[in-house]
Design an enzyme around this catalytic site. Structure first.
Site, mmCIF file in Angstrom:
data_model
loop_
_atom_site.group_PDB
_atom_site.id
_atom_site.type_symbol
_atom_site.label_atom_id
_atom_site.label_comp_id
_atom_site.label_asym_id
_atom_site.label_seq_id
_atom_site.Cartn_x
_atom_site.Cartn_y
_atom_site.Cartn_z
ATOM 1 N N ASP A 78 0.811 -1.218 0.000
ATOM 2 C CA ASP A 78 0.000 0.000 0.000
ATOM 3 C C ASP A 78 0.843 1.267 0.000
ATOM 4 O O ASP A 78 0.328 2.359 -0.211
ATOM 5 C CB ASP A 78 -0.862 0.012 1.267
ATOM 6 C CG ASP A 78 -2.284 -0.410 0.983
ATOM 7 O OD1 ASP A 78 -2.678 -0.392 -0.180
ATOM 8 O OD2 ASP A 78 -2.980 -0.750 1.950
HETATM 9 C C1 BGC Z 1 -2.837 -3.530 4.616
HETATM 10 C C2 BGC Z 1 -2.675 -4.411 3.415
HETATM 11 C C3 BGC Z 1 -1.375 -4.110 2.720
HETATM 12 C C4 BGC Z 1 -0.222 -4.178 3.683
HETATM 13 C C5 BGC Z 1 1.093 -3.804 3.059
HETATM 14 C C6 BGC Z 1 -1.626 -3.622 5.491
HETATM 15 O O1 BGC Z 1 -1.719 -2.715 6.512
HETATM 16 O O2 BGC Z 1 -3.970 -3.934 5.329
HETATM 17 O O3 BGC Z 1 -3.743 -4.219 2.551
HETATM 18 O O4 BGC Z 1 -1.214 -5.032 1.700
HETATM 19 O O5 BGC Z 1 -0.456 -3.321 4.768
HETATM 20 O O6 BGC Z 1 1.156 -2.481 2.696
#
Ligand code: BGC
Length: 815
Positions: A485
């Protein structure tokens, strides 16, 4: 770990032996519609379905002291005041123990010969929680004491509740009837529900005004009423309604008193709202209190919580796995965590406040992978709900609200990995159940409500979205971000008030993700196999063709010499490449290219894993997300470079993506490595809890890595995709029992010195007892498979055709 507690494996409990754990150690209560978060000091809160829209009790996140609201009890005994869970009073106790069990928490505190036990749980299919209370006089003298209960009500909509005091201080309303405290704020207008906090025995007083019970200049550690020894029988009108009961007890030597408190969410339904002006109709509340005033009903409810977990866990059990950490995680705690992530996605935990994130599109799809064996019917509905938040152009709302099931417009879509995860969850559901009818279920697109497009339509839309949105290298466009993200290649934000996740015009951008390419390979293989299972050879061949094209692109464009490049930024420059100054190698592209089948014939897959081992892995903490960490903020990379080195996506150990590497090792028959890596992030295997700090029984999203000043410190426990993927890793990739479209496949990959183990697996109504034997000290390769004594070729056990309900399987490794 003995520092703070231990596993009681026989009872499937974690026992905490001192209350001042390095961080609050949380348990999750409830698994239908009523949920409670409960820590080792009875901290936490409760809600119905949606922690934002139906929060029942208040909780102040980021409080100091931490975790200072909850289901509290106070004991006033002579001059001393104490709480059996230590908090909030924090008087030193003579004895303390907390047992976090499956769906319940039992806290026991003793002081001056009086013991108070508080057992908290949510009965199956009911919208309430029960605290069964035991008060015991352990002395030889009669003891007189007063016990107080306490909760603080939340006005249901949690965000408004914690921000809009100009209104909320003037709306609070309650009614009191006997020991029932009815919190009914906004009930006179649009709400048709209320919260009941009652006691199953007669009480000697109550309070419903926080100012009266606690005091404006006091805290929960020194509430005025408790120190005065009695409640004031206050009626809240506005301000802050609370529920507090006073119970005076005289206990003979050795005597025990038991009773219970009930905290219920009550929907009035079609009943008349009022008996008289300002007097609500309390029929349902009264019935609840009446039912549980018979403590046999309380005990029966608790027994059914335990039974339910026994039944669920009996679907997958491997009681004699040689490694104790893997054994207890796969048999108990990992499955418990999968239930929590399925129910709560990333919405409410010690770190997620329940007002922000709701259900995640990619998150919830992945959560299904570790949950589907437990309750496939619920997984089925969830898949359809998630699919309904996809738009007809293929993009997906990144998050949605559990109560309304509507996509969250604030975060929107454009996370280009999202659509593909739907294929993985659907395939997992069909592998588990054989039920392909789900593909024909109509589930309209979010922008075409009422449309009758089927789930299969969504899946094909996801495939074409990825294929039609590719960049200059032929790789999928990343959009706002992919699984990571924080890899925001189109954001270019110079403005601290902007969100990394939604900023950036992605319309004309060319930034590409190799991770999505790898995920596409994996999803395409799943889909082709599914089509083949359905007898749709043409569709399977069509998808195979896309697979081959994408594989070619990955191999031609994304191999960096010793590992797979992570992405190409908006200017076409590589990210996660030897040519980068920092962030030369990322874990996700290694993992997904390998899992998707790249690098199999040219040796690259193994090299990619070796690069992970060399640059990212430490046996103590697991694999960092990338190397070297970013030391400065990169406009062209976004949030990933915003964290201090060694935390979160900037080269922290993100447990979730570690699991993909573990699976990667099993693909290469590296059973010893797979277990070693598995244990590197396994909470049960952590040794020093002053360092690790987080719960020993559930995964944390992140551990500070070797690149931080606090390596090994776990953070963001409970709600993480690690849970589902670790269960997949342990149960399917290591222990090797894999649901397949056509039966149960057995393909273990274990440490060479393991002599064998047994797995009990219920699958499509049949119980398989699978005995794995390893006489030659191998890691992988099935030499022979006997099904009820008869030799079967290959390693798939087909479902019995003669109606047998139990099947005995013997597997000898050593091919
Ligand atoms: C989110 C995921 C994401 C991950 C890595 C998490 O906090 O819920 O959707 O893939 O972080 O960024």
């Amino acid at each position: 770990m003995a520092q703070y507690g231990y596993f009681d494996d026989a009872h499937r409990e974690f026992v905490i032996t001192r209350p001042d754990t390095p961080l609050p150690w949380l348990n999750m209560l409830g698994q239908d519609e009523f949920y409670g978060l409960c820590t080792q000091t009875a901290g936490g809160y409760s809600f119905w379905k949606d922690a934002r829209l139906r929060r029942l009790t208040r909780y102040r996140y980021n409080n100091n002291p931490m975790d200072n609201d909850g289901r509290f009890l106070y004991v006033k005994q002579g001059k001393s005041v104490w709480s059996p869970g230590w908090k909030p009073v924090r008087t030193k106790l003579d004895a303390y123990e907390c047992r976090h069990g499956l769906g319940y928490t039992r806290i026991k505190g003793r002081k001056d010969g009086v013991e108070v036990e508080q057992l908290m749980f949510v009965p199956p299919q009911e919208n309430l929680e029960i605290w069964k209370i035991y008060v015991r006089n352990k002395t030889k003298k009669t003891q007189k004491l007063t016990l107080f209960s306490f909760v603080e009500f939340c006005f249901f909509e949690a965000l408004n509740d914690m921000t809009n005091y100009q209104r909320t201080y003037s709306i609070g309303e309650v009614e009191i009837e006997g020991s029932g405290i009815y919190h009914k704020t906004e009930y006179r207008e649009r709400r048709n529900h209320y919260t009941l906090f009652g006691c199953t025995r007669k009480v000697d007083g109550y309070d419903t005004s926080r100012d009266a019970f606690v005091g404006v200049h006091h805290g929960l550690h020194d509430p005025k009423a408790v120190f005065a020894g009695k409640c004031t029988n206050s009626h809240a009108y506005g301000w802050n309604p609370v529920g507090a009961h006073q119970i005076n007890l005289t206990l003979k030597p050795g005597a025990e008193e038991t009773f219970a408190f009930v905290l219920a969410y009550v929907e009035q339904g079609d009943l008349p709202k009022f008996d008289a002006p300002f007097v609500m109709n309390k029929t349902k509340g009264r019935e609840i209190l009446k039912k549980y005033s018979d403590l046999a009903a309380v005990d029966a409810a608790f027994a059914s919580v335990k039974q339910r977990w026994e039944d669920l866990l009996s679907i997958y059990q491997s009681p004699d796995v040689p490694n104790e950490h893997l054994r207890r995680m796969v048999n108990t705690w990992n499955q418990v965590q999968c239930m929590a992530t399925f129910n709560l996605s990333r919405a409410s935990s010690g770190y997620e406040t329940g007002i922000g994130r709701g259900m995640g599109y990619r998150d919830s799809n992945q959560d299904i992978l570790g949950f589907v064996h437990l309750l496939p019917e619920r997984a089925r509905q969830r898949i359809l709900d998630i699919a309904s938040t996809q738009l007809s152009d293929g993009t997906c709302f990144h998050q949605y609200q559990p109560l309304t099931k509507k996509g969250n417009a604030d975060i929107g879509g454009g996370f280009n990995d999202d659509p593909l995860w739907l294929i993985l969850s659907t395939a997992a559901y069909i592998r588990e159940t054989g039920d392909t009818s789900i593909l024909d279920e109509p589930c309209g697109y979010a922008d075409k409500p009422g449309s009758k497009d089927t789930l299969l339509h969504h899946i094909e839309t996801s495939v074409s979205y990825t294929l039609n949105n590719r960049g200059p290298h032929g790789l999928p466009l990343i959009g706002h971000a992919d699984w990571n993200d924080c890899l925001n290649l189109n954001c270019f934000s110079k403005e601290p008030n902007e969100s990394f996740q939604v900023t950036g015009d992605i319309a004309g951008s060319k930034a590409e993700s190799v991770m999505i390419a790898g995920l596409f390979l994996y999803a395409a293989r799943d889909l082709a196999a599914l089509y083949r299972f359905m007898g749709k050879a043409d569709d399977a061949a069509r998808i195979d063709g896309h697979y081959a094209d994408m594989l070619k692109t990955v191999e031609e464009q994304a191999w960096d010499g010793a590992w797979y490049t992570r992405a190409f930024d908006a200017a076409g420059n590589p990210v996660g490449s030897k040519s980068c100054k920092e962030g030369k190698i990322f874990i996700e592209s290694q993992a997904w290219c390998v899992l998707g089948g790249a690098g199999q014939t040219n040796g690259r897959a193994r090299k990619a894993l070796q690069a992970v081992a060399k640059y990212l892995y430490t046996p103590e903490h697991g694999c960092a997300l990338q190397y070297p960490p970013y030391s400065e903020y990169h406009l062209e990379l976004g949030e990933v470079s915003s964290y201090p080195p060694g935390y979160k996506e900037n080269a922290g150990v993100f447990s979730h993506n570690n699991t993909w590497i573990h699976i990667g090792w099993t693909m290469f028959g590296e059973g010893d490595k797979a277990l070693e890596y598995y244990l590197s992030i396994c909470p049960s295997a952590k040794k020093d809890h002053d360092k690790y700090r987080s719960e020993p029984y559930v995964y944390a999203q992140m551990t500070a890595s070797q690149f931080s000043p606090t390596p090994g410190e776990g953070k963001n426990s409970w709600l993480t995709g690690t849970s589902a993927w670790s269960f997949v890793t342990a149960s399917q990739s290591i222990l090797g029992v894999q649901p397949e479209f056509t039966g149960v496949k057995v393909d273990p990959c274990i440490p060479k010195k393991w002599k064998g183990y047994t797995v009990q697996r219920k699958f499509r109504g049949v119980t398989y007892t699978i005995e794995v034997k390893n006489p030659k000290g191998k890691s992988k390769g099935v030499k022979s498979l006997l099904v009820d004594g008869a030799k079967v070729a290959g390693n798939i056990v087909p479902p019995p055709t003669d109606g047998r309900k139990t099947v005995q399987v013997e597997v000898i490794l050593g091919a």
